[in-house]
Design a protein around this motif. Structure first.
Motif, mmCIF file in Angstrom:
data_model
loop_
_atom_site.group_PDB
_atom_site.id
_atom_site.type_symbol
_atom_site.label_atom_id
_atom_site.label_comp_id
_atom_site.label_asym_id
_atom_site.label_seq_id
_atom_site.Cartn_x
_atom_site.Cartn_y
_atom_site.Cartn_z
ATOM 1 N N HIS A 119 0.828 -1.198 0.000
ATOM 2 C CA HIS A 119 0.000 0.000 0.000
ATOM 3 C C HIS A 119 0.869 1.257 0.000
ATOM 4 N N GLU A 120 0.250 2.359 -0.331
ATOM 5 C CA GLU A 120 0.956 3.634 -0.441
ATOM 6 C C GLU A 120 1.332 4.186 0.932
ATOM 7 N N THR A 121 2.534 4.748 1.016
ATOM 8 C CA THR A 121 2.968 5.460 2.218
ATOM 9 C C THR A 121 3.172 6.935 1.872
ATOM 10 N N THR A 122 3.401 7.738 2.880
ATOM 11 C CA THR A 122 3.593 9.172 2.668
ATOM 12 C C THR A 122 4.616 9.708 3.661
ATOM 13 N N THR A 123 5.235 10.819 3.311
ATOM 14 C CA THR A 123 6.121 11.526 4.255
ATOM 15 C C THR A 123 5.481 12.825 4.725
ATOM 16 N N ASN A 124 4.255 13.048 4.331
ATOM 17 C CA ASN A 124 3.539 14.258 4.761
ATOM 18 C C ASN A 124 3.022 14.061 6.182
ATOM 19 N N ALA A 125 3.490 14.875 7.094
ATOM 20 C CA ALA A 125 3.088 14.748 8.487
ATOM 21 C C ALA A 125 1.642 15.189 8.679
ATOM 22 N N SER A 126 0.918 14.449 9.480
ATOM 23 C CA SER A 126 -0.460 14.819 9.800
ATOM 24 C C SER A 126 -0.466 16.011 10.751
ATOM 25 N N GLU A 127 -1.451 16.858 10.602
ATOM 26 C CA GLU A 127 -1.607 18.018 11.482
ATOM 27 C C GLU A 127 -3.012 17.993 12.073
ATOM 28 N N PRO A 128 -3.227 17.108 13.035
ATOM 29 C CA PRO A 128 -4.581 16.944 13.583
ATOM 30 C C PRO A 128 -5.010 18.137 14.426
ATOM 31 N N GLU A 129 -6.299 18.355 14.473
ATOM 32 C CA GLU A 129 -6.854 19.396 15.332
ATOM 33 C C GLU A 129 -6.926 18.854 16.757
#
Length: 259
Positions: A119-129
């Motif tokens: 599956h696809e991975t990402t290096t974009n960090a999550s910015e949760p509220e």
């Protein structure tokens, strides 16, 4: 913890919008190697006690609530956790969550590699509220005291399970304990759990059967977390979690046996 505690990458891929994913690896791995889409990073050291006299134990309700609230997770959310060490660190996160009253908890079978391979991975960090997380008192707790462990040692209806490796077990273990290394439940090739029939063979050949009270220990409650999740997944419903484990036992001059 429910008997659907361990889930596959395919199961998770169909529910990405329905769950909160927690990556417990170090920050540099989360950012540099990549992570699951939408995953937040809560490294292992952040959800363990930093107190030198209580190292590795629960972080405290306020710390826990702040960690999860800052990660955008509320007490009613479904959580899937993963690491890159066969699930042992993620399992510790999940057990901690359960001990603070959280339900709907799952371990990603096969750790990060099971997702990365298909599956696809990402290096974009999550910015949760940020949200407010409310710690709840669980209806039941698997935590057992030193006194309860002593009682289990002499109880024919209970089995004390040392989840460390055989060399550690041979050097010294609690009286009457059996040794089921947590890694004996893991498939080396897939990095996930062995098939259920093999898991049951490993456990039952050591006397760890569903009709008995099972009390788990290791050194500092990390490895027993994985075994606890596996036993829960297999439907064992009478599991004791000795968080103090061998560290507390030795500090209080508990008796040890050698192989």
């Amino acid at each position: 913890m429910q008997d659907t505690a361990v889930v596959s990458a395919d199961w998770l891929s169909e529910r990405l919008d329905e769950v909160h994913i927690v990556d417990v690896r170090d920050g540099w791995e989360y950012e540099g190697i990549g992570h699951l889409p939408g995953a937040v990073n809560i490294p292992f050291d952040e959800f363990r006690s930093a107190d030198a006299d209580d190292a590795g134990m629960l972080p405290g309700a306020e710390t826990w609530a702040e960690l999860l609230g800052n990660a955008g997770i509320s007490e009613n959310d479904t959580i899937v956790a993963y690491d890159d060490m066969h699930g042992v660190f993620a399992a510790r996160f999940l057990v901690t969550a359960e001990l603070y009253g959280h339900e709907n908890l799952h371990l990603l079978d096969g750790d990060f590699s099971s997702w990365q391979g298909t599956h696809e991975t990402t290096t974009n960090a999550s910015e949760p509220e940020t949200v407010t997380y409310r710690v709840r008192e669980p209806e039941e707790t698997p935590l057992v005291s030193r006194e309860e462990v002593e009682s289990a040692i002499g109880d024919s209806d209970a089995v004390l399970v040392d989840t460390r490796d055989p060399e550690e077990f041979a050097d010294g273990h609690l009286p009457n304990a059996v040794n089921v290394d947590w890694l004996d439940l893991v498939d080396d090739e897939t990095r996930g759990l062995k098939p259920q029939d093999e898991l049951r063979d490993v456990l039952e050949s050591n006397g760890v059967t569903p009709d008995k009270r099972v009390v788990l220990y290791c050194n500092t409650a990390r490895r027993i977390s994985h075994s606890y999740v596996v036993l829960s997944h297999l439907g064992y419903d009478d599991i004791g979690f000795y968080e103090g484990s061998l560290t507390e036992w030795i500090d209080s001059d508990g008796e040890l046996e050698t192989a």
